[in-house]
Design a protein around this motif. Structure first.
Motif, mmCIF file in Angstrom:
data_model
loop_
_atom_site.group_PDB
_atom_site.id
_atom_site.type_symbol
_atom_site.label_atom_id
_atom_site.label_comp_id
_atom_site.label_asym_id
_atom_site.label_seq_id
_atom_site.Cartn_x
_atom_site.Cartn_y
_atom_site.Cartn_z
ATOM 1 N N UNK A 33 0.840 -1.202 0.000
ATOM 2 C CA UNK A 33 0.000 0.000 0.000
ATOM 3 C C UNK A 33 0.875 1.252 0.000
ATOM 4 N N UNK A 34 1.948 1.221 0.756
ATOM 5 C CA UNK A 34 2.895 2.339 0.785
ATOM 6 C C UNK A 34 3.527 2.547 -0.592
ATOM 7 N N UNK A 35 3.925 1.431 -1.222
ATOM 8 C CA UNK A 35 4.525 1.515 -2.554
ATOM 9 C C UNK A 35 3.541 2.111 -3.555
ATOM 10 N N UNK A 36 2.294 1.664 -3.479
ATOM 11 C CA UNK A 36 1.266 2.173 -4.391
ATOM 12 C C UNK A 36 1.035 3.662 -4.170
ATOM 13 N N UNK A 37 0.981 4.080 -2.913
ATOM 14 C CA UNK A 37 0.753 5.503 -2.641
ATOM 15 C C UNK A 37 1.941 6.356 -3.061
#
Length: 90
Positions: A48-52
């Motif tokens: 999720x961090x990577x996507x954001x």
């Protein structure tokens, strides 16, 4: 061979099965399953961090999968992919 299980923690065998040993194995597996569940949540958070941050999570997963493979295996797959793309004029 059958022995009664005692609530005071005394070792007991039932049908040749050591109850304390069996309980220990089951509890260890249960603890590891809880750890795996927690780790899965952590991994989900990282994706999720990577996507954001604007990264393509699908591509990151592919890279992780490739890094697990042997270099020769990756090279062979890439070569075949190139051959198949050229055959299909892609």
């Amino acid at each position: 061979m059958s022995t009664i299980n005692f609530e005071d923690g005394a070792s007991a065998n039932t049908g040749g099965v050591a109850a304390d040993r069996l309980r220990s194995i089951i509890e260890r597996v249960e603890r590891l399953e809880e750890e795996r569940k927690a780790l899965s949540g952590d991994i989900k958070d990282i994706f999720a961090e990577a996507k954001s941050a604007g990264f393509d999570v699908k591509v990151i997963r592919q890279i992780i999968r490739l890094r697990r493979q042997e270099p020769a295996e990756v090279e062979e797959q890439e070569t075949l992919m190139d051959i198949y793309r050229r055959a299909l004029r892609m």
